[in-house]
Design an enzyme around this catalytic site. Sequence first.
Site, PDB file in Angstrom:
ATOM      1  N   TYR A   1       0.906  -1.490  -0.101  1.00 33.86           N
ATOM      2  CA  TYR A   1      -0.205  -0.144  -0.014  1.00 33.86           C
ATOM      3  C   TYR A   1       0.481   1.245  -0.418  1.00 33.86           C
ATOM      4  O   TYR A   1       0.402   2.161  -1.275  1.00 33.86           O
ATOM      5  CB  TYR A   1      -1.283  -0.171   1.772  1.00 33.86           C
ATOM      6  CG  TYR A   1      -1.627   1.586   1.257  1.00 33.86           C
ATOM      7  CD1 TYR A   1      -2.878   1.222   0.756  1.00 33.86           C
ATOM      8  CD2 TYR A   1      -1.354   2.502   2.233  1.00 33.86           C
ATOM      9  CE1 TYR A   1      -3.577   2.640   0.765  1.00 33.86           C
ATOM     10  CE2 TYR A   1      -2.067   3.460   2.096  1.00 33.86           C
ATOM     11  CZ  TYR A   1      -3.115   3.740   1.495  1.00 33.86           C
ATOM     12  OH  TYR A   1      -4.243   5.049   1.191  1.00 33.86           O
TER      13      TYR A   1
ATOM     14  N   LYS B   1       1.496   3.957  -2.994  1.00 28.13           N
ATOM     15  CA  LYS B   1       0.667   5.873  -2.955  1.00 28.13           C
ATOM     16  C   LYS B   1       2.272   6.451  -3.435  1.00 28.13           C
ATOM     17  O   LYS B   1       2.243   7.502  -4.071  1.00 28.13           O
ATOM     18  CB  LYS B   1       0.162   6.114  -1.530  1.00 28.13           C
ATOM     19  CG  LYS B   1      -1.123   4.650  -1.157  1.00 28.13           C
ATOM     20  CD  LYS B   1      -1.575   5.650  -2.523  1.00 28.13           C
ATOM     21  CE  LYS B   1      -3.425   5.526  -1.894  1.00 28.13           C
ATOM     22  NZ  LYS B   1      -4.351   6.820  -2.741  1.00 28.13           N
TER      23      LYS B   1
END
Length: 253
Positions: free
Chosen positions: A148, A152
Site C-alpha cells: 500500500y 501510494k
Amino acid sequence: MSRAFVTGSSDGIGARIADRLADHGFDVVRHARDERRAGQCRAAGVTDPFVTGDLASLAQTRALAAGLGQFDVVVHNAGWVSRAASRPVTVDGLEQTFQVNALAAYVLTALMPVPRRLVFVSSDSITGARIDLSDLQHERAWTADTAYADSKLAMTAIAFAVARRYPGALCNAVHPGWVSTKMSGDIAPLGLDAGADTAVWLATSTEPAALVTGTFFHERAPVTLNEQADDVAVQDALVARCAELTGVSLHQT
C-alpha cells in the site's frame, strides 16, 4: 457549469469530496467499482450521475476513460489495501494494490482529456515507502502495508510526472490525514470533512497557495514526505515502466 470527476466516490473520502465539489457548483460525475455500489448510492439519495468500472482491470479502466468527456477537475481518490495474507493478483496478472492505487490513475490520466486541475489523493504512508523499479509489484516479498505505502508513493511520483508533462494544468497530491473510513477503521481521529478539505481546496481555490503544481499537500500546506517522489529520474523511469505494463503512453502537452 464546471465539471468534476472523482474516482472511488461511492463512499468515504471520495464521496465527501464529490459532495463538497457539488456544493461549489460543479456538475459532478461519481465513480463506483460496479453497478451494485452505484445502485446503493442512488437508493441512499445520491442524485449525481455515476460511471462504473473496476480499477483492478485494465480493460475496464480503459473503457471507463473512453466513456468520459472533458472535465475541469479530476480527483484520483480511489484506493485499495489488501486484507489477505498473500499477494493479490488481478485478471491482468498484476499486483492488485499497485494496479488500483497507481496504474489506474496513470491510465485514466493518460487517456482522458487534460483537465484544468488534477488532485491525486495519496497518504503519509509514503514516508517509509520505496519505489523499486526492479520489483514494483513486490514479486520477491510482499506485505499488505508495504504494498500500500509503495503504491501510494508511486502514485505521487506519477502525479509529479504529470505536472511536468501537463504544464497547462495544476496537478498536485494530498495526504488527507488519518480519516475514519472503511479502510482505516473507527479509531482514526478525523472525520470525512477534514479528509476532503485539502483536496477540495486544491480543486477549487483561487488563493495563490493553491495555484501551484507538482506539490504534495497536507492540511493545505506543502510538505515533503519522500524525496523519491520529487526525483525526476525516478518519475521518468516509473512512467516508462507504467507504459510497458499497460500499453498506454503518457504524452507531453
